[in-house]
Motif scaffolding. Structure first.
Motif, mmCIF file in Angstrom:
data_model
loop_
_atom_site.group_PDB
_atom_site.id
_atom_site.type_symbol
_atom_site.label_atom_id
_atom_site.label_comp_id
_atom_site.label_asym_id
_atom_site.label_seq_id
_atom_site.Cartn_x
_atom_site.Cartn_y
_atom_site.Cartn_z
ATOM 1 N N LEU C 73 0.828 -1.219 0.000
ATOM 2 C CA LEU C 73 0.000 0.000 0.000
ATOM 3 C C LEU C 73 0.861 1.267 0.000
ATOM 4 C CD1 LEU C 73 -2.898 1.100 0.111
ATOM 5 C CD2 LEU C 73 -2.824 0.885 2.602
ATOM 6 N N HIS C 74 1.826 1.349 0.931
ATOM 7 C CA HIS C 74 2.655 2.551 1.008
ATOM 8 C C HIS C 74 4.077 2.320 0.484
ATOM 9 C CE1 HIS C 74 -0.593 4.328 3.207
ATOM 10 N NE2 HIS C 74 -0.542 3.409 4.148
ATOM 11 N N ALA C 75 4.208 1.533 -0.575
ATOM 12 C CA ALA C 75 5.533 1.261 -1.144
ATOM 13 C C ALA C 75 6.151 2.549 -1.681
ATOM 14 C CB ALA C 75 5.406 0.234 -2.264
ATOM 15 N N ASP C 76 7.488 2.613 -1.675
ATOM 16 C CA ASP C 76 8.170 3.833 -2.115
ATOM 17 C C ASP C 76 8.111 4.043 -3.626
ATOM 18 O OD1 ASP C 76 8.891 4.597 0.450
ATOM 19 O OD2 ASP C 76 10.693 3.347 0.436
ATOM 20 N N SER C 77 7.985 2.957 -4.372
ATOM 21 C CA SER C 77 7.941 3.075 -5.831
ATOM 22 C C SER C 77 7.095 1.943 -6.397
ATOM 23 C CB SER C 77 9.353 2.959 -6.404
ATOM 24 O OG SER C 77 9.830 1.632 -6.200
ATOM 25 N N GLU C 78 6.765 2.060 -7.672
ATOM 26 C CA GLU C 78 5.973 0.998 -8.316
ATOM 27 C C GLU C 78 6.736 -0.329 -8.320
ATOM 28 O OE1 GLU C 78 2.741 0.578 -9.395
ATOM 29 O OE2 GLU C 78 2.646 2.371 -8.143
ATOM 30 N N THR C 79 8.050 -0.254 -8.491
ATOM 31 C CA THR C 79 8.878 -1.462 -8.486
ATOM 32 C C THR C 79 8.811 -2.135 -7.117
ATOM 33 O OG1 THR C 79 10.365 -0.372 -10.032
ATOM 34 C CG2 THR C 79 11.181 -2.378 -8.996
#
Lengths: 97, 97, 97, 97
Positions: C73-79
């Motif tokens: 949900l709160h990932a730093d980037s799409e990767t």
């Protein structure tokens, strides 16, 4: 201890109870099939599946209990008791592995 | 059937085997604690927890089997057998509810 | 959205909470070890094990939730989000297989 | 990334796959019902139930994975993603409680 006729009547009632639970489970799966067809929200379908899993576990517990009572506790002979217990152990291993 | 001394030796060996499994489980939990402290990736910690859950189930199956053999199949009296079976049924219900 | 400092404080509190749960689990296993040593009734030990299994599942759910919030949900980037989701899927498969 | 038409085709294939799994499960339950009616040995019925439980878990894992991919990883908006994640967390809690 109990008359053969009583045991038989008990077993038949018990069998019908178990079969009714299986039919209810099939009804719950019909509900899942319809929910998937109607593209109901995943969360709702997953809740139905969790309830089905609970029902399968409950049925398993019921059948294990019947087996323990009928084929171990009240076995007709020591040989039957031993066989009933070994079968139960095999089931426990499958279930808890 | 078996001499009391043999049964006792068997029970002691069995008890030590079970206690060794519990200690191994505590070691696995030490691993999880260290992994959390070291901020190891969640996926890795979750894999460790899945393995611990499997070990708890395996230990449960082992103890259920011991109980079934010692307190139902080879119970000292019919009263003990009935008590042993009822205790087993209660455990199955707790476990599969 | 949130300041790095806040997130960090949150993560540290969360980590300590998880580690406290792991230590409590080890305490429960100490109880099982003592119960086995004292030859407490099987039924009692099995109840303790059922409670431990519940605690392992609860800890797993907590960690899955943290992973989903922090790494999907709160990932730093799409990767990172894609990696976090794949890791989650792998865990679900392991857990439900 | 993918054209709407492709996604749709993918979703329909996926839906049909899931529905086929549900129908297979109902077939397995028909088997249990027949086995109970024919008074097949408990051990055999319990093995069938263990296999059904595995199939329900497998289906649950598949649906959780679809949900995570469709409603969290590839959500249409941040609001949808948050909702999808919260729904997923609720399911995990239900399933692992």
């Amino acid at each position: 201890m109990s008359l053969p006729g009583e045991t038989m009547a008990h077993t038949i009632r018990q069998k019908e109870k178990l079969m009714a639970r299986v039919r209810r489970l099939k009804g719950q799966l019909d509900g899942v099939e319809k929910a998937l067809a109607a593209e109901v929200a995943c969360g709702e379908v997953l809740r139905q599946l969790a309830s089905i899993r609970g029902a399968v576990s409950g049925l398993t517990a019921e059948l294990m209990e019947d087996h323990l009572r009928g084929h171990v506790l009240h076995a007709d002979s020591e040989t039957d008791r031993r066989e009933g217990a070994e079968e139960m152990i095999e089931v426990i291993r499958t279930y808890l592995k």
